[in-house]
Scaffold this active site. Structure first.
Site, short mmCIF file in Angstrom:
data_model
loop_
_atom_site.label_atom_id
_atom_site.label_comp_id
_atom_site.label_asym_id
_atom_site.label_seq_id
_atom_site.Cartn_x
_atom_site.Cartn_y
_atom_site.Cartn_z
N CYS A 56 33.78 53.31 91.45
CA CYS A 56 34.53 52.10 91.78
C CYS A 56 35.57 51.78 90.72
CB CYS A 56 33.54 50.94 91.91
SG CYS A 56 34.31 49.32 92.06
N THR A 73 28.46 43.48 95.39
CA THR A 73 29.55 44.20 94.75
C THR A 73 29.21 44.65 93.34
OG1 THR A 73 30.55 42.19 93.81
CG2 THR A 73 31.19 42.78 96.06
N VAL A 74 29.89 45.71 92.91
CA VAL A 74 29.89 46.12 91.51
C VAL A 74 31.32 45.96 91.00
CG1 VAL A 74 27.97 47.74 91.70
CG2 VAL A 74 30.28 48.56 92.18
N TRP A 80 24.71 48.35 97.26
CA TRP A 80 24.75 49.47 96.32
C TRP A 80 23.31 49.79 95.90
CZ3 TRP A 80 29.01 52.23 94.52
CH2 TRP A 80 30.27 51.72 94.88
N TYR A 137 44.73 49.67 98.62
CA TYR A 137 43.78 49.29 99.68
C TYR A 137 44.51 48.68 100.88
CZ TYR A 137 39.78 50.17 96.65
OH TYR A 137 38.84 50.78 95.86
#
Length: 345
Positions: free
Chosen positions: A52, A119-120, A85, A183
Protein backbone atom coordinates in the site's frame (compact mmCIF):
# COMPACT_ATOMS: atom_id res chain seq x y z
CA UNK A 1 -5.72 2.95 1.48
CA UNK A 2 -9.22 4.31 1.33
CA UNK A 3 -12.48 2.80 2.44
CA UNK A 4 -13.38 2.22 -1.19
CA UNK A 5 -10.47 -0.16 -1.64
CA UNK A 6 -11.18 -2.72 1.05
CA UNK A 7 -12.06 -5.92 -0.77
CA UNK A 8 -11.96 -7.98 -3.92
CA UNK A 9 -15.18 -6.36 -4.98
CA UNK A 10 -16.20 -3.35 -7.01
CA UNK A 11 -13.90 -0.36 -7.25
CA UNK A 12 -15.45 1.35 -10.24
CA UNK A 13 -18.91 2.93 -10.22
CA UNK A 14 -20.22 3.09 -13.76
CA UNK A 15 -20.71 6.60 -15.05
CA UNK A 16 -19.00 8.28 -12.10
CA UNK A 17 -15.61 9.64 -11.20
CA UNK A 18 -13.70 8.13 -8.28
CA UNK A 19 -14.04 10.17 -5.09
CA UNK A 20 -11.86 9.15 -2.17
CA UNK A 21 -13.41 9.21 1.29
CA UNK A 22 -10.77 10.97 3.39
CA UNK A 23 -12.62 10.82 6.73
CA UNK A 24 -10.32 8.83 8.97
CA UNK A 25 -10.06 8.21 12.71
CA UNK A 26 -8.67 11.56 13.78
CA UNK A 27 -7.30 10.53 17.17
CA UNK A 28 -3.68 11.58 17.58
CA UNK A 29 -0.80 10.26 19.67
CA UNK A 30 0.88 13.34 21.10
CA UNK A 31 3.39 14.35 23.75
CA UNK A 32 0.67 15.88 25.89
CA UNK A 33 -1.75 13.00 25.36
CA UNK A 34 -4.57 15.44 24.58
CA UNK A 35 -6.63 12.75 22.84
CA UNK A 36 -5.98 10.20 25.57
CA UNK A 37 -3.01 8.59 23.84
CA UNK A 38 0.35 9.98 25.00
CA UNK A 39 3.60 9.25 23.21
CA UNK A 40 5.06 6.22 24.95
CA UNK A 41 7.74 3.87 23.67
CA UNK A 42 6.68 0.24 23.45
CA UNK A 43 2.96 0.93 23.73
CA UNK A 44 1.87 1.17 20.09
CA UNK A 45 2.05 -1.08 17.06
CA UNK A 46 2.08 0.25 13.51
CA UNK A 47 0.12 -2.10 11.24
CA UNK A 48 1.08 -1.59 7.62
CA UNK A 49 1.30 -3.41 4.31
CA UNK A 50 4.24 -3.08 1.95
CA UNK A 51 1.82 -3.18 -0.99
CA UNK A 52 0.00 0.00 0.00
CA UNK A 53 1.44 3.41 -0.96
CA UNK A 54 -0.19 5.17 1.99
CA UNK A 55 1.27 2.62 4.41
CA UNK A 56 4.64 2.70 2.64
CA UNK A 57 4.99 6.32 3.78
CA UNK A 58 4.90 5.25 7.42
CA UNK A 59 7.50 2.53 6.85
CA UNK A 60 9.89 5.05 5.31
CA UNK A 61 9.44 7.74 7.97
CA UNK A 62 9.71 5.21 10.82
CA UNK A 63 13.01 4.01 9.30
CA UNK A 64 14.42 7.47 8.63
CA UNK A 65 13.66 8.70 12.15
CA UNK A 66 14.78 5.50 13.86
CA UNK A 67 11.52 4.74 15.63
CA UNK A 68 11.82 0.96 15.32
CA UNK A 69 12.43 0.47 19.05
CA UNK A 70 9.65 2.86 20.04
CA UNK A 71 6.88 1.66 17.68
CA UNK A 72 6.62 -2.02 16.78
CA UNK A 73 5.61 -3.14 13.30
CA UNK A 74 3.02 -5.62 12.11
CA UNK A 75 2.75 -6.39 8.41
CA UNK A 76 -0.37 -7.55 6.61
CA UNK A 77 -0.16 -9.56 3.43
CA UNK A 78 -0.49 -7.98 -0.02
CA UNK A 79 -4.08 -9.05 -0.64
CA UNK A 80 -7.23 -8.80 1.43
CA UNK A 81 -10.85 -9.85 1.24
CA UNK A 82 -13.96 -7.70 1.32
CA UNK A 83 -13.89 -7.61 5.11
CA UNK A 84 -10.38 -6.79 6.26
CA UNK A 85 -6.66 -6.75 5.78
CA UNK A 86 -5.24 -9.97 7.21
CA UNK A 87 -1.97 -11.17 8.74
CA UNK A 88 -1.25 -13.76 6.07
CA UNK A 89 2.51 -13.44 6.44
CA UNK A 90 2.62 -14.48 10.10
CA UNK A 91 2.65 -18.07 11.37
CA UNK A 92 -0.91 -19.29 11.60
CA UNK A 93 -2.11 -16.06 10.02
CA UNK A 94 -2.10 -14.32 13.42
CA UNK A 95 -0.21 -11.16 14.38
CA UNK A 96 2.31 -12.30 17.01
CA UNK A 97 1.81 -9.23 19.23
CA UNK A 98 -1.87 -8.35 18.82
CA UNK A 99 -2.91 -12.01 18.59
CA UNK A 100 -5.52 -11.31 15.94
CA UNK A 101 -5.93 -12.71 12.41
CA UNK A 102 -7.71 -9.67 10.97
CA UNK A 103 -7.01 -5.98 11.40
CA UNK A 104 -10.77 -5.52 11.65
CA UNK A 105 -10.60 -7.03 15.13
CA UNK A 106 -8.57 -4.02 16.35
CA UNK A 107 -11.05 -1.58 14.81
CA UNK A 108 -14.02 -3.40 16.34
CA UNK A 109 -12.30 -3.46 19.72
CA UNK A 110 -12.55 0.31 19.91
CA UNK A 111 -15.54 0.92 17.65
CA UNK A 112 -17.98 -2.04 17.75
CA UNK A 113 -19.76 -2.23 14.41
CA UNK A 114 -17.20 0.09 12.79
CA UNK A 115 -19.07 1.20 9.67
CA UNK A 116 -16.22 2.08 7.33
CA UNK A 117 -13.41 0.28 5.55
CA UNK A 118 -10.59 -1.39 7.44
CA UNK A 119 -7.54 0.49 6.24
CA UNK A 120 -3.77 0.46 6.55
CA UNK A 121 -1.73 2.02 7.95
CA UNK A 122 -3.24 1.88 11.40
CA UNK A 123 -1.75 2.32 14.84
CA UNK A 124 -3.02 -0.05 17.52
CA UNK A 125 -2.62 0.29 21.29
CA UNK A 126 -0.88 -2.91 22.39
CA UNK A 127 -2.33 -2.59 25.90
CA UNK A 128 -5.90 -3.34 24.85
CA UNK A 129 -5.57 -4.22 21.15
CA UNK A 130 -7.78 -1.33 20.04
CA UNK A 131 -7.09 0.86 17.01
CA UNK A 132 -5.97 4.40 17.81
CA UNK A 133 -5.81 6.02 14.38
CA UNK A 134 -5.73 5.30 10.67
CA UNK A 135 -5.14 8.92 9.63
CA UNK A 136 -2.10 8.23 7.47
CA UNK A 137 -1.48 11.87 6.54
CA UNK A 138 -1.27 13.04 10.16
CA UNK A 139 0.53 9.90 11.28
CA UNK A 140 3.86 10.63 9.62
CA UNK A 141 3.76 14.30 10.62
CA UNK A 142 3.32 13.22 14.22
CA UNK A 143 6.22 10.80 13.90
CA UNK A 144 8.34 13.83 13.03
CA UNK A 145 6.96 16.31 15.57
CA UNK A 146 5.53 14.40 18.53
CA UNK A 147 7.95 11.45 18.79
CA UNK A 148 11.16 13.52 18.88
CA UNK A 149 12.22 12.08 22.26
CA UNK A 150 12.61 8.71 20.55
CA UNK A 151 14.26 9.77 17.28
CA UNK A 152 17.63 8.18 16.61
CA UNK A 153 20.80 10.21 16.81
CA UNK A 154 21.21 11.80 13.39
CA UNK A 155 17.52 11.62 12.47
CA UNK A 156 16.72 14.06 9.63
CA UNK A 157 14.28 16.95 9.98
CA UNK A 158 11.51 15.76 7.66
CA UNK A 159 9.05 18.50 8.60
CA UNK A 160 11.18 21.50 9.60
CA UNK A 161 9.14 24.37 10.93
CA UNK A 162 10.55 27.01 8.58
CA UNK A 163 9.55 24.93 5.53
CA UNK A 164 6.17 23.64 6.67
CA UNK A 165 4.04 26.07 4.68
CA UNK A 166 5.84 25.14 1.44
CA UNK A 167 5.79 21.43 2.27
CA UNK A 168 2.05 21.60 2.99
CA UNK A 169 1.41 23.39 -0.31
CA UNK A 170 3.38 20.83 -2.31
CA UNK A 171 1.76 17.95 -0.43
CA UNK A 172 -1.73 19.23 -1.20
CA UNK A 173 -1.03 19.37 -4.94
CA UNK A 174 0.76 16.02 -4.99
CA UNK A 175 -2.05 14.31 -3.10
CA UNK A 176 -4.84 15.73 -5.23
CA UNK A 177 -3.25 15.32 -8.63
CA UNK A 178 -0.72 12.48 -8.24
CA UNK A 179 -1.16 10.26 -5.16
CA UNK A 180 -4.92 10.21 -5.62
CA UNK A 181 -4.76 11.14 -9.29
CA UNK A 182 -3.62 7.69 -10.36
CA UNK A 183 -6.63 6.21 -8.57
CA UNK A 184 -8.98 8.67 -10.24
CA UNK A 185 -7.66 7.34 -13.55
CA UNK A 186 -7.81 3.69 -12.57
CA UNK A 187 -11.21 3.79 -10.91
CA UNK A 188 -12.89 6.17 -13.37
CA UNK A 189 -16.41 5.04 -14.26
CA UNK A 190 -16.71 6.95 -17.51
CA UNK A 191 -14.53 8.03 -20.39
CA UNK A 192 -14.95 11.68 -19.40
CA UNK A 193 -13.95 11.01 -15.80
CA UNK A 194 -10.87 9.13 -16.99
CA UNK A 195 -9.91 11.79 -19.55
CA UNK A 196 -10.15 14.54 -16.94
CA UNK A 197 -8.16 12.58 -14.38
CA UNK A 198 -5.52 11.64 -16.93
CA UNK A 199 -5.05 15.27 -18.00
CA UNK A 200 -4.76 16.48 -14.43
CA UNK A 201 -2.27 13.76 -13.49
CA UNK A 202 0.13 14.41 -16.32
CA UNK A 203 -0.18 18.17 -16.02
CA UNK A 204 1.06 17.87 -12.44
CA UNK A 205 3.76 15.33 -13.31
CA UNK A 206 5.07 17.73 -15.95
CA UNK A 207 5.13 20.52 -13.36
CA UNK A 208 7.05 18.30 -10.94
CA UNK A 209 9.43 17.13 -13.66
CA UNK A 210 10.22 20.74 -14.46
CA UNK A 211 10.63 21.66 -10.78
CA UNK A 212 13.00 18.77 -10.15
CA UNK A 213 15.15 19.47 -13.19
CA UNK A 214 16.99 22.18 -11.24
CA UNK A 215 16.65 21.07 -7.63
CA UNK A 216 17.44 17.77 -5.99
CA UNK A 217 14.47 17.66 -3.61
CA UNK A 218 10.98 19.10 -3.65
CA UNK A 219 11.44 21.57 -0.79
CA UNK A 220 14.76 22.92 0.46
CA UNK A 221 18.01 21.04 -0.02
CA UNK A 222 17.25 17.94 2.05
CA UNK A 223 14.72 15.12 2.07
CA UNK A 224 11.41 16.14 3.60
CA UNK A 225 7.93 14.73 4.12
CA UNK A 226 7.09 15.98 0.62
CA UNK A 227 9.62 13.65 -0.98
CA UNK A 228 8.32 10.68 0.99
CA UNK A 229 4.76 11.30 -0.22
CA UNK A 230 5.68 11.64 -3.87
CA UNK A 231 8.09 8.71 -3.87
CA UNK A 232 5.55 6.04 -2.91
CA UNK A 233 3.47 6.85 -5.99
CA UNK A 234 6.46 7.14 -8.33
CA UNK A 235 7.88 3.77 -7.29
CA UNK A 236 4.57 2.11 -8.21
CA UNK A 237 4.09 4.00 -11.46
CA UNK A 238 5.72 1.73 -14.03
CA UNK A 239 5.03 -1.64 -12.31
CA UNK A 240 1.33 -0.91 -11.70
CA UNK A 241 -0.24 2.43 -12.56
CA UNK A 242 1.01 2.72 -16.17
CA UNK A 243 -0.83 -0.42 -17.23
CA UNK A 244 -3.33 -1.33 -14.53
CA UNK A 245 -4.63 2.22 -14.04
CA UNK A 246 -4.13 3.28 -17.69
CA UNK A 247 -1.79 6.17 -16.81
CA UNK A 248 0.08 5.41 -20.00
CA UNK A 249 1.04 8.66 -21.68
CA UNK A 250 4.58 7.61 -20.87
CA UNK A 251 6.54 5.60 -18.36
CA UNK A 252 8.17 7.23 -15.37
CA UNK A 253 11.42 6.07 -16.96
CA UNK A 254 10.64 8.45 -19.85
CA UNK A 255 10.39 11.55 -17.64
CA UNK A 256 14.06 12.49 -17.17
CA UNK A 257 14.02 14.54 -13.97
CA UNK A 258 11.32 12.54 -12.18
CA UNK A 259 12.96 9.23 -13.09
CA UNK A 260 16.38 10.37 -11.86
CA UNK A 261 14.79 11.85 -8.72
CA UNK A 262 12.94 8.62 -7.99
CA UNK A 263 16.13 6.57 -8.44
CA UNK A 264 18.01 8.96 -6.17
CA UNK A 265 15.47 8.41 -3.40
CA UNK A 266 15.23 4.67 -4.06
CA UNK A 267 18.98 4.35 -3.58
CA UNK A 268 18.83 6.37 -0.34
CA UNK A 269 18.71 4.21 2.82
CA UNK A 270 15.20 4.12 4.20
CA UNK A 271 13.42 4.36 0.84
CA UNK A 272 14.20 1.51 -1.54
CA UNK A 273 14.78 -0.93 1.29
CA UNK A 274 11.09 -0.62 2.24
CA UNK A 275 9.81 -1.40 -1.27
CA UNK A 276 8.49 -4.88 -2.09
CA UNK A 277 7.70 -4.90 -5.81
CA UNK A 278 6.26 -8.43 -5.70
CA UNK A 279 3.71 -7.53 -3.06
CA UNK A 280 2.90 -4.25 -4.83
CA UNK A 281 2.01 -6.05 -8.05
CA UNK A 282 0.16 -8.83 -6.28
CA UNK A 283 -2.02 -6.38 -4.43
CA UNK A 284 -3.23 -4.31 -7.35
CA UNK A 285 -3.58 -7.05 -9.94
CA UNK A 286 -5.17 -9.64 -7.63
CA UNK A 287 -7.48 -7.45 -5.57
CA UNK A 288 -8.92 -5.15 -8.25
CA UNK A 289 -10.76 -7.90 -10.11
CA UNK A 290 -13.23 -5.56 -11.79
CA UNK A 291 -10.24 -3.93 -13.50
CA UNK A 292 -8.18 -7.13 -13.94
CA UNK A 293 -10.75 -9.97 -13.91
CA UNK A 294 -8.26 -12.72 -14.77
CA UNK A 295 -6.10 -11.94 -11.75
CA UNK A 296 -2.97 -12.36 -13.86
CA UNK A 297 0.04 -10.58 -12.34
CA UNK A 298 2.45 -9.30 -15.01
CA UNK A 299 6.04 -10.48 -14.96
CA UNK A 300 7.46 -7.09 -15.93
CA UNK A 301 8.76 -4.51 -15.95
CA UNK A 302 12.50 -5.00 -15.69
CA UNK A 303 13.35 -3.36 -12.37
CA UNK A 304 17.13 -3.20 -12.69
CA UNK A 305 17.02 0.41 -13.84
CA UNK A 306 16.29 1.44 -10.26
CA UNK A 307 19.93 0.78 -9.39
CA UNK A 308 21.46 2.76 -12.26
CA UNK A 309 23.35 6.02 -11.71
CA UNK A 310 21.12 9.06 -11.30
CA UNK A 311 23.73 11.87 -11.10
CA UNK A 312 21.41 13.95 -8.90
CA UNK A 313 24.27 14.76 -6.53
CA UNK A 314 25.39 17.26 -9.18
CA UNK A 315 22.45 19.43 -8.13
CA UNK A 316 23.85 19.68 -4.61
CA UNK A 317 21.70 19.10 -1.59
CA UNK A 318 22.32 16.90 1.41
CA UNK A 319 19.89 13.99 1.77
CA UNK A 320 19.86 14.00 5.57
CA UNK A 321 20.92 17.60 6.21
CA UNK A 322 22.97 17.68 9.39
CA UNK A 323 21.86 14.13 10.16
CA UNK A 324 23.00 10.72 9.02
CA UNK A 325 21.57 7.81 7.05
CA UNK A 326 19.61 5.23 9.04
CA UNK A 327 21.32 1.92 9.80
CA UNK A 328 20.36 -1.14 7.75
CA UNK A 329 16.86 -2.47 8.42
CA UNK A 330 16.64 -4.99 11.23
CA UNK A 331 16.61 -8.59 9.97
CA UNK A 332 12.93 -9.12 10.77
CA UNK A 333 12.01 -6.14 8.58
CA UNK A 334 14.11 -6.83 5.49
CA UNK A 335 12.16 -7.12 2.23
CA UNK A 336 12.24 -10.81 1.21
CA UNK A 337 14.99 -11.70 -1.23
CA UNK A 338 13.62 -11.73 -4.75
CA UNK A 339 10.88 -9.20 -4.03
CA UNK A 340 13.05 -6.16 -4.68
CA UNK A 341 15.33 -5.12 -7.51
CA UNK A 342 17.52 -7.91 -8.94
CA UNK A 343 21.19 -7.41 -8.18
CA UNK A 344 22.43 -9.36 -11.20
CA UNK A 345 23.16 -7.78 -14.55
Amino acid sequence: MSEQETGQGTYVTAGEEFVRDTRYISTRITKDGADGYPVEAGRYRLVAARACPWANRTLIVRRLLGLEDAISLGLCGPTHDADSWTFDLDPGGVDPVLRIPRLKDAYEKRFPGYPKGITVPAIVDERDGAVVTNDYAQMTLDFSTEWTDFHRDGAPALYPEHLRAEIDEINAAVFSEVNNGVYRCGFAGSQQAYDDAYARLFTQLDILDDRLASRRYLVGDTITEADVRLFTTLVRFDPVYHGHFKTNRNLLAQMPALWAYARDLFQTPGFGDTVDFTQIKQHYYLVHRDINPTGIVPDGPDLRGWRTAHHREQLGGRPFGDGTPPPPPRPSEVVPEGNGVPTDG
